[in-house]
Design a protein around this motif. Structure first.
Motif, PDB file in Angstrom:
ATOM      1  N   LYS A 231       0.833  -1.197   0.000  1.00 57.89           N
ATOM      2  CA  LYS A 231       0.000   0.000   0.000  1.00 57.89           C
ATOM      3  C   LYS A 231       0.873   1.255   0.000  1.00 57.89           C
ATOM      4  O   LYS A 231       0.505   2.288  -0.572  1.00 57.89           O
ATOM      5  CB  LYS A 231      -0.924  -0.003   1.218  1.00 57.89           C
ATOM      6  CG  LYS A 231      -1.921   1.121   1.268  1.00 57.89           C
ATOM      7  CD  LYS A 231      -2.934   0.999   0.145  1.00 57.89           C
ATOM      8  CE  LYS A 231      -3.993   2.102   0.221  1.00 57.89           C
ATOM      9  NZ  LYS A 231      -4.841   1.992   1.417  1.00 57.89           N
ATOM     10  N   GLY A 232       2.037   1.153   0.622  1.00 56.60           N
ATOM     11  CA  GLY A 232       2.951   2.294   0.661  1.00 56.60           C
ATOM     12  C   GLY A 232       2.635   3.275   1.755  1.00 56.60           C
ATOM     13  O   GLY A 232       3.191   4.373   1.796  1.00 56.60           O
ATOM     14  N   GLU A 233       1.758   2.896   2.682  1.00 61.69           N
ATOM     15  CA  GLU A 233       1.390   3.764   3.803  1.00 61.69           C
ATOM     16  C   GLU A 233       1.285   2.928   5.075  1.00 61.69           C
ATOM     17  O   GLU A 233       1.027   1.730   5.017  1.00 61.69           O
ATOM     18  CB  GLU A 233       0.052   4.459   3.538  1.00 61.69           C
ATOM     19  CG  GLU A 233       0.051   5.384   2.331  1.00 61.69           C
ATOM     20  CD  GLU A 233      -1.316   5.993   2.087  1.00 61.69           C
ATOM     21  OE1 GLU A 233      -2.270   5.586   2.792  1.00 61.69           O
ATOM     22  OE2 GLU A 233      -1.440   6.856   1.199  1.00 61.69           O
ATOM     23  N   CYS A 234       1.493   3.577   6.184  1.00 63.43           N
ATOM     24  CA  CYS A 234       1.319   2.930   7.493  1.00 63.43           C
ATOM     25  C   CYS A 234       0.467   3.850   8.356  1.00 63.43           C
ATOM     26  O   CYS A 234       0.957   4.819   8.947  1.00 63.43           O
ATOM     27  CB  CYS A 234       2.678   2.647   8.139  1.00 63.43           C
ATOM     28  SG  CYS A 234       2.562   1.775   9.735  1.00 63.43           S
ATOM     29  N   THR A 235      -0.820   3.550   8.422  1.00 66.84           N
ATOM     30  CA  THR A 235      -1.764   4.361   9.184  1.00 66.84           C
ATOM     31  C   THR A 235      -2.622   3.429  10.044  1.00 66.84           C
ATOM     32  O   THR A 235      -2.535   2.200   9.937  1.00 66.84           O
ATOM     33  CB  THR A 235      -2.660   5.170   8.238  1.00 66.84           C
ATOM     34  OG1 THR A 235      -3.372   4.267   7.378  1.00 66.84           O
ATOM     35  CG2 THR A 235      -1.832   6.115   7.370  1.00 66.84           C
ATOM     36  N   LYS A 240      -0.282   2.136  15.006  1.00 71.01           N
ATOM     37  CA  LYS A 240      -0.379   1.843  16.444  1.00 71.01           C
ATOM     38  C   LYS A 240       0.609   0.758  16.865  1.00 71.01           C
ATOM     39  O   LYS A 240       1.153   0.797  17.961  1.00 71.01           O
ATOM     40  CB  LYS A 240      -1.806   1.420  16.789  1.00 71.01           C
ATOM     41  CG  LYS A 240      -2.839   2.526  16.662  1.00 71.01           C
ATOM     42  CD  LYS A 240      -4.230   2.003  16.998  1.00 71.01           C
ATOM     43  CE  LYS A 240      -5.281   3.090  16.846  1.00 71.01           C
ATOM     44  NZ  LYS A 240      -6.644   2.589  17.139  1.00 71.01           N
ATOM     45  N   GLU A 241       0.818  -0.230  15.990  1.00 70.34           N
ATOM     46  CA  GLU A 241       1.712  -1.337  16.323  1.00 70.34           C
ATOM     47  C   GLU A 241       3.179  -0.992  16.111  1.00 70.34           C
ATOM     48  O   GLU A 241       4.062  -1.711  16.596  1.00 70.34           O
ATOM     49  CB  GLU A 241       1.362  -2.561  15.467  1.00 70.34           C
ATOM     50  CG  GLU A 241      -0.026  -3.120  15.737  1.00 70.34           C
ATOM     51  CD  GLU A 241      -0.367  -4.279  14.822  1.00 70.34           C
ATOM     52  OE1 GLU A 241       0.510  -4.635  13.994  1.00 70.34           O
ATOM     53  OE2 GLU A 241      -1.470  -4.827  14.933  1.00 70.34           O
ATOM     54  N   ALA A 242       3.476   0.094  15.395  1.00 70.75           N
ATOM     55  CA  ALA A 242       4.863   0.448  15.097  1.00 70.75           C
ATOM     56  C   ALA A 242       5.585   0.901  16.371  1.00 70.75           C
ATOM     57  O   ALA A 242       4.995   1.576  17.230  1.00 70.75           O
ATOM     58  CB  ALA A 242       4.906   1.554  14.049  1.00 70.75           C
ATOM     59  N   PRO A 243       6.878   0.538  16.530  1.00 70.21           N
ATOM     60  CA  PRO A 243       7.656   1.019  17.679  1.00 70.21           C
ATOM     61  C   PRO A 243       7.778   2.534  17.664  1.00 70.21           C
ATOM     62  O   PRO A 243       7.640   3.182  16.625  1.00 70.21           O
ATOM     63  CB  PRO A 243       9.026   0.344  17.477  1.00 70.21           C
ATOM     64  CG  PRO A 243       8.776  -0.789  16.542  1.00 70.21           C
ATOM     65  CD  PRO A 243       7.646  -0.356  15.660  1.00 70.21           C
ATOM     66  N   THR A 244       8.036   3.104  18.821  1.00 71.62           N
ATOM     67  CA  THR A 244       8.127   4.555  18.950  1.00 71.62           C
ATOM     68  C   THR A 244       9.215   5.136  18.053  1.00 71.62           C
ATOM     69  O   THR A 244       9.026   6.188  17.422  1.00 71.62           O
ATOM     70  CB  THR A 244       8.397   4.927  20.415  1.00 71.62           C
ATOM     71  OG1 THR A 244       7.374   4.377  21.253  1.00 71.62           O
ATOM     72  CG2 THR A 244       8.423   6.442  20.587  1.00 71.62           C
ATOM     73  N   ASP A 326       3.030  -2.027   6.934  1.00 67.75           N
ATOM     74  CA  ASP A 326       2.319  -1.502   5.777  1.00 67.75           C
ATOM     75  C   ASP A 326       0.835  -1.797   5.974  1.00 67.75           C
ATOM     76  O   ASP A 326       0.466  -2.820   6.580  1.00 67.75           O
ATOM     77  CB  ASP A 326       2.826  -2.163   4.485  1.00 67.75           C
ATOM     78  CG  ASP A 326       2.211  -1.548   3.242  1.00 67.75           C
ATOM     79  OD1 ASP A 326       2.685  -0.481   2.809  1.00 67.75           O
ATOM     80  OD2 ASP A 326       1.242  -2.129   2.716  1.00 67.75           O
ATOM     81  N   ASP A 327       0.003  -0.913   5.469  1.00 66.64           N
ATOM     82  CA  ASP A 327      -1.434  -1.107   5.656  1.00 66.64           C
ATOM     83  C   ASP A 327      -1.952  -2.379   4.990  1.00 66.64           C
ATOM     84  O   ASP A 327      -2.994  -2.911   5.392  1.00 66.64           O
ATOM     85  CB  ASP A 327      -2.198   0.109   5.099  1.00 66.64           C
ATOM     86  CG  ASP A 327      -2.053   1.325   6.005  1.00 66.64           C
ATOM     87  OD1 ASP A 327      -1.654   1.140   7.173  1.00 66.64           O
ATOM     88  OD2 ASP A 327      -2.330   2.443   5.545  1.00 66.64           O
TER      89      ASP A 327
END
Length: 350
Positions: A231-235, A240-244, A326-327
């Motif tokens: 998708k090329g996006e992380c929203t 939410k699951e991505a590390p800080t 990735d979404d």
């Protein structure tokens, strides 16, 4: 009286004759058995009728011709069906079901995440441990050579810096993407200290990928799936699951990077995170969407990133896990077991 005696005598004679007649029939001797002349030898070859195993030469010839025609017809029928199935339904260029489409035999869940170097499958098939000693070239040569071979086999400019691109490749700038005719060239110079030819010739013209210093480089790549694109996006849930640390990186660089799929590695457990130290990514913890999709282009190079472990603890086994963000890829426990968008390995430095 005379008449009665005559009747009695006749009756007695008839009874006797009726009793003795069967006895005469039963006592008749059996006739000799009928035996055909020649026996089995005559069955094999009958000289009189010119027959072999009960058939003439013409009969055997007709049987032979029948089975020749039968098996030729059977073979032709089989090859005709083979042609219909393989040549008319299966393409040489692409699978019949592919990408992330429903029913794809290549799993619409997404690609697997792989690393290089990997242990020798013949001697260490059940482990993902990278084990070497600092300063011992013979000890880390196996790991270093895998990365050297990877970069050596990459499609590249010939000669370097000449602008002469390999066939069916092009230089891509976002939002330009790969297509069915040309794929985007992966430039080697983007990989910093983890590239085979260091830009600073005063250091070393051929790098050992940091293994001699105890700061090894690890290659991370997504496995090829025909006509699959991120998708090329992380929203949303992905963010939410991505590390800080990854969230901070995306917020600071996503505008310049454009559409991309992100990869982040960390220690699997708390003590691993303490022993791991820091990680530096080249060119960054992302792969641009422009390198997708894979459409069986000539000279296609699977996009990848390099990560270098900075000052990991020596003498301890460190478990590292890497995950794609990735979404289009929702990594759950089931996908982790299949290594879809996820991988883990261990490293031990003596």
């Amino acid at each position: 009286m005379a008449d009665e005696e005559t009747k009695t005598l006749k009756t007695t004679k008839s009874k006797r004759s009726s009793k003795t007649l069967p006895q005469e029939q039963d006592s008749a001797p059996p006739g000799p058995p009928i035996v055909e002349e020649g026996g089995w030898k005559k069955f094999v070859w009958n000289e009189d009728k010119r027959e072999f195993l009960g058939r003439t030469g013409k009969s055997w010839f007709l049987i032979f011709v029948f089975y020749v025609i039968f098996f030729i017809s059977l073979f032709a029928f089989f090859m005709f069906n083979w042609y219909l199935v393989l040549f008319l339904t299966v393409s040489d260029d692409k699978p019949s079901k592919h990408g992330d489409r429903i029913g794809s035999v290549l799993y619409q869940d997404g690609p697997g995440l792989s690393i290089r170097p990997i242990p020798d499958r013949q001697t260490n098939s059940n482990t993902a441990l990278i084990w070497f000693s600092v300063g011992s070239y013979e000890n880390f040569r196996y790991w270093k050579n895998q990365l050297s071979a990877w970069f050596y086999n990459m499609p590249k400019e010939t000669p370097p810096g000449s602008g002469s691109l390999p066939e069916a490749t092009k230089e891509c700038n976002p939002p330009e993407v790969s297509n069915g005719d040309k794929s985007c060239l992966v430039p080697i110079e983007r990989y910093g200290a983890c590239q085979p030819l260091l830009p600073d010739t005063s250091i070393n013209t051929i790098t050992d990928f940091g293994y001699s210093r105890g700061e090894p480089c690890i290659l991370l790549k997504l496995n090829r799936i025909y006509d699959w694109s991120p998708k090329g996006e992380c929203t949303g849930d992905c963010l939410k699951e991505a590390p800080t640390e990854l969230k901070d990186y995306m917020s600071a660089n996503s505008a310049a990077i454009g559409e991309a799929i992100y990869i982040w590695c960390q220690g699997q457990y708390e003590h691993d995170q303490e022993n791991l130290g820091s990680i530096e990514y080249f060119p960054g913890p992302y792969i641009r969407k422009s390198y997708f999709p894979f459409l069986n282009q000539k000279n296609y190079q699977s996009p990848f990133i390099m990560m270098q472990l900075k000052r990991p603890l020596t003498g301890a086994v460190i478990a590292i896990e890497c995950k794609v963000y990735d979404d289009r890829l929702e990594i759950d426990d089931d996908k982790k077991l299949k290594n879809i968008g996820y991988t883990k390995f261990q490293i031990l430095i003596d």
